[in-house]
Design an enzyme around this catalytic site. Sequence first.
Site, PDB file in Angstrom:
ATOM      1  N   ASP A 131       0.838  -1.207   0.000  1.00 60.32           N
ATOM      2  CA  ASP A 131       0.000   0.000   0.000  1.00 60.32           C
ATOM      3  C   ASP A 131       0.870   1.253   0.000  1.00 60.32           C
ATOM      4  OD1 ASP A 131       0.786  -0.708   2.675  1.00 60.32           O
ATOM      5  OD2 ASP A 131      -0.694   0.723   3.453  1.00 60.32           O
TER       6      ASP A 131
ATOM      7  N   GLU B  21      -0.079  -0.942   5.608  1.00 59.68           N
ATOM      8  CA  GLU B  21       1.043  -0.582   6.469  1.00 59.68           C
ATOM      9  C   GLU B  21       1.005   0.896   6.835  1.00 59.68           C
ATOM     10  OE1 GLU B  21       5.147   0.698   7.643  1.00 59.68           O
ATOM     11  OE2 GLU B  21       3.978   1.417   5.926  1.00 59.68           O
TER      12      GLU B  21
END
Lengths: 358, 358
Positions: free
Chosen positions: B72, B130
């Site tokens: 991400d 994350e």
Amino acid sequence: MPVLDLTASSVDLTRTICDIPSVSGDETPLADAIFAAVDGLDHLEVTRHGDTIVARTNLGRAQRVAIAGHIDTVPINGNVPTRDVDVDGQPFIWGRGTVDMKAGVAVQLKLAAELTDPRVDITWMWYDHEEVAAELNGLTRLAASRPDLFEADFAILGEPSNGQVEGGCNGNLRAIVRTSGVRAHSARAWIGENAIHKAAPILARLAEYRPREVEVEGLVYREGLNAVRIGGGIAGNVIPDACEVEVNYRFAPSKDGAAAEAHIRDVLAGFDVEIVDLAEGARPGLDAPLAQEFVAAVGAVPQPKYGWTDVARFSAMGVPAVNYGPGDPHLAHHDEERVPLSQIEDVERGLRAWLTGA
Amino acid sequence: MPVLDLTASSVDLTRTICDIPSVSGDETPLADAIFAAVDGLDHLEVTRHGDTIVARTNLGRAQRVAIAGHIDTVPINGNVPTRDVDVDGQPFIWGRGTVDMKAGVAVQLKLAAELTDPRVDITWMWYDHEEVAAELNGLTRLAASRPDLFEADFAILGEPSNGQVEGGCNGNLRAIVRTSGVRAHSARAWIGENAIHKAAPILARLAEYRPREVEVEGLVYREGLNAVRIGGGIAGNVIPDACEVEVNYRFAPSKDGAAAEAHIRDVLAGFDVEIVDLAEGARPGLDAPLAQEFVAAVGAVPQPKYGWTDVARFSAMGVPAVNYGPGDPHLAHHDEERVPLSQIEDVERGLRAWLTGA
């Protein structure tokens, strides 16, 4: 439409108009009722300007007094309708608006209807939007469109003053003090520059500041300098690059706006200061002959008014003005707002005595 | 669905996966593409857990290494699709995710497909979420449901480290420091108690604080203690009864969470301090034999990692872990995020050399 019976007692009138909600912006139903109640009275010339209603006697008296009250309140918080309560054996009306300032308006409405032959001409003014931004204020707007209606030798504002005469008011200045820095990830803070840390001396100076007490025309005005808001930072892991402290300075009416601004810039020297709002105070105005007669007639010992009120608008237009109304100003806006019946009656008696010369 | 060609160069793969937007919460299209690209490979056992994909070799090697990267990114800000740019004569790929950390993921994907016979067993992990709250983090959730997948002798996280080996990470503590006062109208400030003024010594202590540098296993960790947010006050005419300062403490991995908390409570003694987030750091882990071999193989001089990364999750599970990836961490989350092609190729070469023993 609710109907106001202006022959009722001022205590009953207080209950009635408090039970007609009129939070700023929603004054129309109450303004309608007031207009309907006074428009038919022969001794008054009544005009309406939005939700502000002006009712004037035109008796050709040598002097004219403006007597004004705002009809809006701050938001209701479960405290309408009103209730009768007893505090320490004393009867009160409890509820939003009882103090600020519908009891004062009730007294004014009753006397407006009753006093067909006062010893001075009277301009009664009941206005909207006092509790919100100045540009919405019914008096501000009326002063722009109809300054002629403000011609008077003296003005009385029915703001709560515990039934005492409170002269003039402190000025009010708001400023934004800004610090800036450099944004960075907080894991590598040494790359950035922390704007919140830079605000430390601003808060320290404000915390150390000792406000003055200033005597003006015999009344002692207590000043105040406070941070009222602070904000800064954008995330839990970012060194903030900006911080803002909003500062509120209440200054004695011996200072004009320029002097107040200079003082703030001096206290906060070295910082970026933007003045965002500045309303000058009003001198007590108690040296006006009508004011002296009034104080004598109501038997009051004049006090200073700390909060800024619309007396300053009259003062700025050259009309000396005082605050005189029932209710404890400390309870204004309070959820336990309540007014003692005795103060409503005292203020009614005081005003009547002076206006009739009885 | 976008198709990933894992025989392409890691530079081309970087471009391709950066051009598939995968802001936290929207990782599914990229996770689908990764899953499709590795699921058919004979030498890998592939499992999917939400948008986290785990691919393991099972060659019966004496040792196992976990190699992980999050897929991400923080929000896009006009910086997708990627562009090729030149800075000081050096070619870069510019755009969101190039640094944090899709170039690292691209290298991992390429090697996962290519290395059918590595000298250690490998657990490749590509995970979601994350950049947001820890409880959403794909690794956190996987550690709860499948701790067995974390069994390894050493772990490498592909977080940007300029192609250097960055050992361990600082711990991260967030606290809210509160002051309280008594609300009052600012026209009568002496009745209240100003909570913002009471925050002056908090800011003063933070501004005066000198962060330490702490040596841990030969690496020097630089700490940091900062106000990252401040808020207080409710209106321009009200003395504030509450102020909150959010403080972020980055502490060397020689301290555990309790020691970090004790230090903060000591620095801010006398104030109401609530610890709202506490993530312990990770010691460098460079004393592990595999780590020493790895550092030698890639020819790096280990550096400390300042930011908190998921190496701490491995560390907390008993797996020594380091950061090793292309890209300058200072450019992570930056609108001018960009990675030099040479670092992508260097990291690919380093990892390949060590994993093949070539």
